[in-house]
Enzyme design. Structure first.
Site, PDB file in Angstrom:
ATOM      1  CD1 TRP A  62      36.272  62.829  -1.102  1.00 25.90           C
ATOM      2  CD2 TRP A  62      36.254  63.430   1.049  1.00 25.90           C
ATOM      3  NE1 TRP A  62      37.376  62.303  -0.507  1.00 25.90           N
ATOM      4  CE2 TRP A  62      37.386  62.645   0.807  1.00 25.90           C
ATOM      5  CE3 TRP A  62      36.040  63.924   2.344  1.00 25.90           C
ATOM      6  CZ2 TRP A  62      38.306  62.333   1.801  1.00 25.90           C
ATOM      7  CZ3 TRP A  62      36.953  63.622   3.323  1.00 25.90           C
ATOM      8  CH2 TRP A  62      38.074  62.832   3.058  1.00 25.90           C
ATOM      9  CG  ASP A  96      36.512  68.891   3.684  1.00 27.34           C
ATOM     10  OD1 ASP A  96      37.662  69.314   3.481  1.00 27.34           O
ATOM     11  OD2 ASP A  96      36.177  67.707   3.513  1.00 27.34           O
ATOM     12  CE  LYS A  99      43.207  66.316  -2.094  1.00 25.75           C
ATOM     13  NZ  LYS A  99      42.744  65.165  -2.807  1.00 25.75           N
TER      14      LYS A  99
HETATM   15  N1  PLP Z   1      38.053  66.722   1.872  1.00 24.05           N
HETATM   16  C1  PLP Z   1      37.829  66.693   0.559  1.00 24.05           C
HETATM   17  C2  PLP Z   1      36.652  67.439   0.015  1.00 24.05           C
HETATM   18  C3  PLP Z   1      38.663  65.980  -0.291  1.00 24.05           C
HETATM   19  O1  PLP Z   1      38.427  65.963  -1.601  1.00 24.05           O
HETATM   20  C4  PLP Z   1      39.760  65.284   0.260  1.00 24.05           C
HETATM   21  C5  PLP Z   1      40.652  64.482  -0.556  1.00 24.05           C
HETATM   22  O2  PLP Z   1      40.368  64.062  -1.633  1.00 24.05           O
HETATM   23  C6  PLP Z   1      39.956  65.356   1.637  1.00 24.05           C
HETATM   24  C7  PLP Z   1      39.087  66.080   2.421  1.00 24.05           C
HETATM   25  C8  PLP Z   1      41.032  64.567   2.329  1.00 24.05           C
HETATM   26  O3  PLP Z   1      42.256  65.108   2.322  1.00 24.05           O
HETATM   27  P1  PLP Z   1      43.478  64.321   2.976  1.00 24.05           P
HETATM   28  O4  PLP Z   1      44.116  63.538   1.880  1.00 24.05           O
HETATM   29  O5  PLP Z   1      44.344  65.410   3.488  1.00 24.05           O
HETATM   30  O6  PLP Z   1      42.968  63.447   4.034  1.00 24.05           O
END
Ligand code: PLP
Length: 404
Positions: A134, A215, A251
């Site tokens: 990401w 994560d 999500k």
């Molecule tokens: N970590 C990963 C791997 C993600 O895919 C995402 C969102 O796409 C996040 C963290 C971030 O999440 P948030 O929207 O809660 O900041």
């Protein structure tokens, strides 16, 4: 006229956001946006989870709620519920208070806060991220002053996990580096490690004294089972690791724009956990000062009420099943068309994303000829597929690959 800002150059666009914008302004009626990072149902609609709507209706009529600041840590009942969800309420680290949580601005805020803490308070200088990952992992670590290194994760030639490359790179990592690990539903590949592979990773990281920063943005979205998706983190703790886990509820509660995250930390003893927490609060104070209430109130109310929790799990399972079903249907369609290549990855990969293996040229062709938008590296959001466009997308893939 002279401008103070005259030396500022235009930043590169954020790819997924730029593509979505381009898709939004595309007037072609059959356009398909597969770049999004959000859930859509089989009718292509954004969803407010029924249990979330129920809570919001209750909140609207609850006169005891107000808009006062939350404490810096956020809602304590939310933080501890997040910890229990991640680790299981009977996990020894929960029972003996070795685990704690600090509310953050989404999962992004949790990654940021842990990166800042590890660098500024403990002096970690090197961060390892998977290749690919990401994009914000690199962005955050770069901005926080780390030297960012990548460990191999994906084998582009064979379109599969590069587990040997990953283990080799971690074995060669210098001691005391931070390693970012996707607990489940790896973004962007959708490919997760098997349990035996996770055990190997833990063994090597223990030997190399590498610090795990997990994560976990998709708990419940990968296998459809909340405990199963959290297994790697629980296993690391059971093997004696201290760690950070960046937990997102964007999500699995569909609360993307409410920015609900929790930075979970596990330390060797309760006093150390308390010290870590106190330092995290100082860092949070000077960035966002206090976190948000609306989303964390919803998550906290649901997770602290057994009946609502069951309802939420049913809502979540429906979403996870929708994705699994979409994978099966899309796979079947490509097989039926006889599309060249091996499409088994579509059903092997988990979570919202799939790495299609399409080349940059093929992605460009799909966009220009069929108005189907994927990220340049060929990542698609399975939720971008729905009843109306599944055949269109499968046919476009087929024609693109066969030179149509
Ligand atoms: N970590 C990963 C791997 C993600 O895919 C995402 C969102 O796409 C996040 C963290 C971030 O999440 P948030 O929207 O809660 O900041």
């Amino acid at each position: 006229m002279h401008s103070v800002f005259g030396s500022v150059v235009r930043a590169l666009p954020i790819e997924a956001a730029a593509l979505s914008e381009q898709c939004n302004s595309d007037e072609f009626p059959e356009k398909v946006n597969l770049t999004l990072g959000v859930y859509r149902n089989f009718d292509g609609k954004a969803v407010r989870m029924p249990v979330v709507k129920k809570m919001e209706l209750r909140m609207a009529n609850d006169d005891s709620l107000n808009k006062d600041y939350l404490p810096i840590i956020g809602k304590e009942a939310f933080c501890s519920a997040g910890v229990r969800l991640l680790l299981g309420k009977n996990h020894p680290s929960c029972v003996s208070r070795l685990a704690g949580g600090v509310q953050t601005i989404g999962g992004t805020g949790a990654v940021f806060l842990s990166a800042r803490f590890l660098h500024r308070i403990l002096g970690f200088k090197i961060a390892y991220i998977p290749k690919p990952s990401w994009p914000s992992h690199r962005g955050i670590c770069d901005h926080e002053g780390y030297t960012v290194k990548e460990y191999r994760y994906w084998n582009w030639n064979n379109q599969c996990l590069d587990i040997n490359g990953m283990l080799e790179d971690l074995s060669n990592a210098p001691e005391w580096a931070v390693v970012i690990l996707h607990a489940c539903a790896h973004n962007p590949t959708g490919m997760d490690l098997a349990k035996t592979q996770w055990l190997e990773v833990a063994r090597i990281m223990k030997t190399r004294r590498l610090f795990p920063l997990f994560d976990i943005a998709y708990q419940g979205f990968a296998s459809g089972d909340l405990d199963e998706d959290a297994w790697p983190i629980r296993m690391f703790i059971d093997h004696g690791f201290e760690l950070f886990a960046a937990q997102s509820f964007s999500k699995n509660f569909g609360l993307y724009n409410e920015r609900v995250g929790n930075l979970i930390f596990v330390a060797r003893d309760a006093e150390t956990t308390a010290c870590v927490k106190s330092q995290l609060l100082v860092l949070a104070r000077y960035v966002w000062s206090n976190p948000v209430n609306h989303g964390s109130y919803i998550v906290s109310s649901v997770l602290n009420d057994p009946e609502l929790t069951e309802e939420w799990k049913r809502n979540l399972a429906e979403m996870a099943q929708r994705i699994i079903k979409t994978r099966e249907l899309f796979h079947k369609k490509l097989e039926a068309l006889g599309t060249p290549g091996n499409w088994d990855n579509v059903i092997i990969q988990r979570g919202m994303f799939s790495y299609t293996g399409l080349s940059r040229e093929q992605v460009k062709h799909l966009r220009e000829k069929y108005h189907i938008y994927l990220t340049a590296e060929g990542r698609m959001n399975m939720c971008g597929l729905n009843w109306n466009n599944m055949d269109y997308v499968a046919n476009a893939f087929h024609e693109t690959i066969t030179g149509g």
